[in-house]
Design an enzyme around this catalytic site. Structure first.
Site, short mmCIF file in Angstrom:
data_model
loop_
_atom_site.label_atom_id
_atom_site.label_comp_id
_atom_site.label_asym_id
_atom_site.label_seq_id
_atom_site.Cartn_x
_atom_site.Cartn_y
_atom_site.Cartn_z
N GLU A 173 0.83 -1.22 0.00
CA GLU A 173 0.00 0.00 0.00
C GLU A 173 0.86 1.27 0.00
O GLU A 173 0.53 2.28 0.62
CB GLU A 173 -0.97 -0.02 1.18
CG GLU A 173 -1.93 -1.19 1.13
CD GLU A 173 -2.72 -1.39 2.42
OE1 GLU A 173 -3.53 -0.50 2.76
OE2 GLU A 173 -2.51 -2.42 3.08
N GLU A 277 -5.32 -8.58 -0.48
CA GLU A 277 -6.16 -8.43 0.72
C GLU A 277 -7.53 -7.97 0.27
O GLU A 277 -7.65 -7.04 -0.53
CB GLU A 277 -5.61 -7.39 1.70
CG GLU A 277 -4.39 -7.79 2.47
CD GLU A 277 -3.97 -6.70 3.45
OE1 GLU A 277 -4.85 -5.91 3.89
OE2 GLU A 277 -2.78 -6.62 3.76
#
Length: 345
Positions: A173, A277
């Protein structure tokens, strides 16, 4: 594991046989030839040769991860609390959803040692370990400058010694603002330099059993942040690990949640995707989100699978947050598209 932010984001001797040179994530053509035509020894996950009394004099080849990069079926992964302290949560989850996960994601802080026994236990269960490696207390600039090289070398040596496949996502991220290595405290150039440096140390140590997963958050919450400046290059990445959650608001279809990010990535690489995810916080809509995730992943030949974040943290992401959600997840998991035998891909 920033569930609080996710809600926001969702809303919006052997070394010669391999290409152990920097910048090669798996095998080069010459490395592949040498691997296939090597004299003596066979790939062995136990670290011991396999062909009789004379085997001790022969080299053990590093595990060949290439068949795992794009298997015929889709990965059915999970990250869940209580694991790896115990295998019981994994067994309970498998019973709940009606299928054994073939990939299990855990989180390692920068400075943690490589958990060889955990990876071995996961493999013995029939799943591959996926490690999200988080440099919480060390800057990307320092990592790129070699200030933690002793640690990286030690980690890589442990990976090489175990000789089992493992997926590693470093500084995930990175296009978001919520992590210490994110856009508020690091530049894309620093991320790329750190990524390449870590990868090069692993290559130097002959730790070629790693599937390198470059994991951006879906671009929806950060539309002005382009992904290409964070890209280390095809030679340094095996999978694109897109991270995106089905929130109560915002995109809630495969096309609208993941599509824009995948389209942008396709502008600079053809590497396979994995949904690194995901989960749904929807209540009445959760069964529909689950159906969308399974069907959307199954329909895309360039997506190798997904990992479900099965936590009750700030919001209830678990598959059994409702009986309807649990029933739909179990129904979808029974589909023939999912379930990789990682030991025989």
């Amino acid at each position: 594991m920033t569930s609080r932010i996710r809600s926001l984001a969702a809303a919006a001797a052997v070394g010669l046989l391999l290409t152990a040179t920097a910048g090669c994530s798996t095998f080069s053509s010459s490395g592949r030839y040498k691997y296939q035509h090597a004299e003596g020894g066979q790939p062995s996950v136990s670290g011991t040769p396999t062909d009789g009394a004379k085997a001790s004099a022969k080299p053990v080849l590093p595990y060949d991860i290439r068949p795992l990069l794009k298997p015929e079926k889709k990965y059915f992964g999970v990250s869940l609390p209580g694991f790896p302290a115990s295998m019981q949560p994994l067994q309970t989850y498998a019973s709940l959803v009606g299928k054994k996960p073939d990939m299990v994601e855990t989180y390692a802080a920068w400075g943690d040692q490589f958990e060889s026994q955990q990876v071995q236990d996961t493999w013995d269960y029939g799943a591959m370990s996926f490690i999200a490696w988080e440099p919480m207390k060390k800057s990307l600039a320092d990592i790129a400058a070699g200030k933690d090289d002793a640690y990286i070398h030690q980690f890589a040596q442990s990976v090489a010694a175990l000789n089992l496949p493992v997926a590693i996502s470093f500084a995930h991220e990175m296009n978001g603002f919520w992590y210490p290595w994110g856009t508020k405290k690091a530049t894309p150039q620093q991320f790329v330099s750190a990524w390449k440096h870590v990868h090069d140390v692993f290559a130097e140590e002959g730790a070629t059993q790693v599937i390198w997963v470059w994991s951006p958050n879906v671009i929806g919450p950060m539309k002005s942040v382009r992904l290409k400046p964070f890209w280390p290059g095809d030679a340094y990445v095996d999978w694109i690990g897109v991270i995106g959650y089905y929130g109560l608001d915002g995109p809630h279809t495969y096309k609208t949640l993941y599509g824009p990010t995948m389209d942008e990535v396709r502008g600079f690489t053809k590497k396979p995707f994995i949904i690194a995810e995901t989960a749904s916080e929807g209540r009445t809509r959760k069964p529909a989100d689950i159906d969308d995730l399974f069907q959307g992943t199954a329909k895309r030949s360039d997506v190798v699978g997904f990992i479900w974040f099965d936590y009750n943290k700030e919001t209830d992401w678990r598959v059994d947050s409702s009986s309807a959600a649990a029933a739909e997840f179990r129904r979808q998991a029974a589909g023939k598209a999912y379930g990789v035998d990682v030991r025989k891909p």
